[in-house]
Design a protein around this motif. Sequence first.
Motif, PDB file in Angstrom:
ATOM      1  N   LEU A 156       0.836  -1.206   0.000  1.00 44.44           N
ATOM      2  CA  LEU A 156       0.000   0.000   0.000  1.00 44.44           C
ATOM      3  C   LEU A 156       0.870   1.255   0.000  1.00 44.44           C
ATOM      4  O   LEU A 156       0.561   2.240  -0.679  1.00 44.44           O
ATOM      5  CB  LEU A 156      -0.915  -0.015   1.223  1.00 44.44           C
ATOM      6  N   TRP A 157       1.979   1.230   0.746  1.00 45.77           N
ATOM      7  CA  TRP A 157       2.853   2.396   0.791  1.00 45.77           C
ATOM      8  C   TRP A 157       3.495   2.641  -0.566  1.00 45.77           C
ATOM      9  O   TRP A 157       3.614   3.787  -1.006  1.00 45.77           O
ATOM     10  CB  TRP A 157       3.932   2.211   1.857  1.00 45.77           C
ATOM     11  N   VAL A 158       3.916   1.563  -1.247  1.00 51.72           N
ATOM     12  CA  VAL A 158       4.507   1.709  -2.580  1.00 51.72           C
ATOM     13  C   VAL A 158       3.498   2.321  -3.541  1.00 51.72           C
ATOM     14  O   VAL A 158       3.841   3.200  -4.350  1.00 51.72           O
ATOM     15  CB  VAL A 158       5.002   0.345  -3.096  1.00 51.72           C
ATOM     16  N   PHE A 159       2.251   1.886  -3.468  1.00 50.47           N
ATOM     17  CA  PHE A 159       1.204   2.457  -4.324  1.00 50.47           C
ATOM     18  C   PHE A 159       1.086   3.960  -4.082  1.00 50.47           C
ATOM     19  O   PHE A 159       1.007   4.754  -5.032  1.00 50.47           O
ATOM     20  CB  PHE A 159      -0.126   1.760  -4.037  1.00 50.47           C
ATOM     21  N   GLY A 160       1.073   4.361  -2.806  1.00 50.22           N
ATOM     22  CA  GLY A 160       0.971   5.788  -2.495  1.00 50.22           C
ATOM     23  C   GLY A 160       2.195   6.571  -2.909  1.00 50.22           C
ATOM     24  O   GLY A 160       2.087   7.723  -3.343  1.00 50.22           O
ATOM     25  N   PHE A 161       3.376   5.965  -2.815  1.00 49.15           N
ATOM     26  CA  PHE A 161       4.603   6.675  -3.172  1.00 49.15           C
ATOM     27  C   PHE A 161       4.704   6.891  -4.679  1.00 49.15           C
ATOM     28  O   PHE A 161       5.187   7.933  -5.138  1.00 49.15           O
ATOM     29  CB  PHE A 161       5.820   5.880  -2.678  1.00 49.15           C
ATOM     30  N   ALA A 166       7.481   7.612  10.176  1.00 49.19           N
ATOM     31  CA  ALA A 166       8.153   8.555   9.281  1.00 49.19           C
ATOM     32  C   ALA A 166       7.722   8.331   7.837  1.00 49.19           C
ATOM     33  O   ALA A 166       7.482   9.292   7.083  1.00 49.19           O
ATOM     34  CB  ALA A 166       9.666   8.419   9.422  1.00 49.19           C
ATOM     35  N   ALA A 167       7.630   7.062   7.430  1.00 44.96           N
ATOM     36  CA  ALA A 167       7.256   6.761   6.047  1.00 44.96           C
ATOM     37  C   ALA A 167       5.826   7.202   5.747  1.00 44.96           C
ATOM     38  O   ALA A 167       5.557   7.840   4.718  1.00 44.96           O
ATOM     39  CB  ALA A 167       7.423   5.266   5.785  1.00 44.96           C
ATOM     40  N   TRP A 168       4.905   6.872   6.646  1.00 47.06           N
ATOM     41  CA  TRP A 168       3.519   7.268   6.408  1.00 47.06           C
ATOM     42  C   TRP A 168       3.311   8.766   6.612  1.00 47.06           C
ATOM     43  O   TRP A 168       2.424   9.371   5.986  1.00 47.06           O
ATOM     44  CB  TRP A 168       2.588   6.474   7.314  1.00 47.06           C
ATOM     45  N   GLY A 169       4.136   9.383   7.446  1.00 52.64           N
ATOM     46  CA  GLY A 169       4.089  10.832   7.565  1.00 52.64           C
ATOM     47  C   GLY A 169       4.494  11.522   6.278  1.00 52.64           C
ATOM     48  O   GLY A 169       3.939  12.569   5.899  1.00 52.64           O
ATOM     49  N   TYR A 170       5.463  10.920   5.582  1.00 54.15           N
ATOM     50  CA  TYR A 170       5.884  11.452   4.282  1.00 54.15           C
ATOM     51  C   TYR A 170       4.709  11.454   3.307  1.00 54.15           C
ATOM     52  O   TYR A 170       4.455  12.456   2.607  1.00 54.15           O
ATOM     53  CB  TYR A 170       7.033  10.605   3.737  1.00 54.15           C
ATOM     54  N   LEU A 205       1.318  13.688  -0.122  1.00 55.43           N
ATOM     55  CA  LEU A 205       0.255  13.214  -1.005  1.00 55.43           C
ATOM     56  C   LEU A 205      -1.132  13.564  -0.478  1.00 55.43           C
ATOM     57  O   LEU A 205      -1.926  14.219  -1.164  1.00 55.43           O
ATOM     58  CB  LEU A 205       0.368  11.700  -1.182  1.00 55.43           C
ATOM     59  N   ALA A 206      -1.436  13.133   0.760  1.00 51.61           N
ATOM     60  CA  ALA A 206      -2.795  13.323   1.278  1.00 51.61           C
ATOM     61  C   ALA A 206      -3.137  14.797   1.476  1.00 51.61           C
ATOM     62  O   ALA A 206      -4.248  15.242   1.139  1.00 51.61           O
ATOM     63  CB  ALA A 206      -2.945  12.564   2.601  1.00 51.61           C
ATOM     64  N   LEU A 207      -2.202  15.587   2.023  1.00 51.59           N
ATOM     65  CA  LEU A 207      -2.487  16.994   2.281  1.00 51.59           C
ATOM     66  C   LEU A 207      -2.749  17.774   0.992  1.00 51.59           C
ATOM     67  O   LEU A 207      -3.770  18.468   0.889  1.00 51.59           O
ATOM     68  CB  LEU A 207      -1.334  17.621   3.071  1.00 51.59           C
TER      69      LEU A 207
END
Length: 578
Positions: free
Chosen positions: A110-115, A315-319, A324-326
Motif C-alpha cells: 500500500l505504501w509503494v502504491f501511495g509513493f 516517518a514513512a507514512w508521515g511522508y 500526497l494526502a495533504l
Amino acid sequence: MSLTETLSKRPQRALRLPRWLTGEAALMLALVLFVGVLSIAPLARLAWAALLPQGQFDASRIADILGGRRVVGATLNTIWISVAATCLATVAGTLAALLTTLTDMRARTLWVFGFVLPLMIPPQVTALAWVQAFSPSSPVLGALGLSLPPGTRHPLYSMGGIIFLLGLYNAPLVFLSVRASLQRLPAALIEAAHSNGAGRGAVIRDIILPLIRGGVFAGAALAFVSSIGNFGIQAMLGIPARVETLITMIYRRLNSYGPSALNDMALLALLLAVLTVIGMTLTAWLGRKGDQRVDSAHRAPRMSLGRWQWPVGLAAWGYLLVGLALPLSALFAAALVRGYGQPLSAETITLENFANALFHHKGIREAFVTSFWITCTTVAVLIPVAVALGYVLTWRRGWVAKLLRLASELAYALPGIIIGVAMILFFLRPLPFIGTGLYGTVWVILAAYFSNFLALALRPVLGGYAQIDRALDEAAQLAGAGIFTRLRTIILPSVAPAATAAGILVFMTAINEIQTSVLLVSSRAQTIGPMIIFLEEAGSSTLAAAVGCLMVLLVLALMGVSLVFGRRLPEGVLPWRD
C-alpha cells in the motif's frame, strides 16, 4: 459470343504485389516511414530552423540569441533547478527503495502504491494541489489553524519551491530504477556478510550501494530528464514567481509573438535538447564507472527493523501524509467551494464546480472529448506499431533497427515542448497532396502523440518479447507463413499481456498530457492537460481545482482497473505494483 462474355470466361489472375512489398521488407519500410515522418523529420526540421534559418549558418545570430541576458539567466536557472531537483529525487527515491525492498516494513504494498501515485498524476495538477494546500487561504491548514498569515508570499512561488516540488514529483522514477537493481542483489553475498558479523549499516554502505550504483544513476538520469522538461510545475510555480527557465521562455515567447518567433525558439529548444543529452550522458557515464553488475535468481532476505519498526513506519507514512494526502485533500476542498479562499463548511460546500466542468463549460467539455478520442486513437495505432517494431528490434540486427530504436527513444526522452516546437515547424507549411498545414488542428497533436509515446508503448512490449521462444516464429516461417500472418497468429497472442500493459500506460500518460500539447492547442483544438493552466491564469481557481480532481479520479480509476487484472500482466510493466 460477345467480347464481354469471352473475357468473363477467361481465368482471372490475382493481382500480385512485388515480392519486396509483401514480406519483412514491407514491414521495415512501413516502420521506417512511420518513425521517419513523425520523429526524425520534425527533429531534423527543428535543427535546420535553429542553425540554418535562411539556408546558411550565421554564428553571430546564434551568439546574439544565446548570449542575451535573459537567455543566459534562463539557462542557468534551468541547469540549477534540474540538478538540484535531481539530487533531491535521487536521495528520496533511493531511501524509499531501500526501505521497501530490503526491510520488513508493514503495509509495504500500500505504501509503494501511495509513493508512486504522484508520478501518475499530471504535474500541473500536482502543482495546483500544493499551491492550494500551502496558500494563506488553505482550506485544510486553515481549518487546523496552521495556515500562513493573510498577505504572506506563497512559499512555493520561488526557485526553492520549484526544486522542492520537482524533487518530490520525480522521486518515484528513481525509486523504480533502484528497486529493480535491489531485486537482483545476490542473496548469498549479503548472507555471508551478515554471517561474518557485518551490521545492517555496513552491509548497505559497503555491499548494497556499490552494487546498485548503476540503478541509482539510471534513476537520476530519468529524474533529470523529467525535471528539465517538466512544463507543468515550472509554469505553475515559475511564471507567478518570475523565475524564468528555458521551457517557460519558449512557451511565453511563442504565445506572444506566434510563428514569427519560431526560428529563435527553435534555437532555444535545441539548447534545451543539448542540456538534456549532456545530463543523460553524464549520469550514464557515472553509472558505468566502477559499476559492478550482479544478477541473482534469489532475492536477498529482508532485514528486520526490530524496535525501529514503529518509528520508521511513522516517518514513512508521515511522508505520504504531507506529500500526497495533504495536497490532494486541499485540491478537493478548493473544488467544493464557490469562491477561492472560502472555508469549507456545511454552508459553503457545493458541487457546482464539478457540474460546470462536466456539463456547463463548453471549453472544458470539448477538451475532455478531444483528449479522450486522441488518446484512444494513439493507443489503437501505437500498440500494433509497437508489436511490429518490437519484432524488428528484438530479432533483427543492422543499422536500420538501431536507427529506429534511437529515433523512438530520442523523441520520448527529449522534453515534450521540444517535440511541440518541432511539430509546429514541420506541419506549419502546406503539406504535399493535401495543400494545407496541420498546425492549429487536432491532427498535429495526434502526430505529436504518436512521436512522443511510441517508446512508452514499446518498452512493455519488448519485455513481452523477452518471454517468447523464437522457435515458434521460426517454425511458422519454415511452414510458409508470412511476417504479417506470424505477427497476427503467433506473436500478438504471446505478447498480448505486455501490449495491454503498454496500452494502459500510454492511455494514462496521454489523457492528461501537457508537455507536448501546450504549444499545439488552439481555439479549434483544445486538450484537457493545458486547461488547468489556462483556467488558473484566468482566475478560475476553483474550476481549475475541479478539473484537477476529475483528472486524479480518472487516474485512480485506471490504476484500479490495472490492479484488478494485474496478475495477468508481466511482472514489472506496471510501476505501481510491488
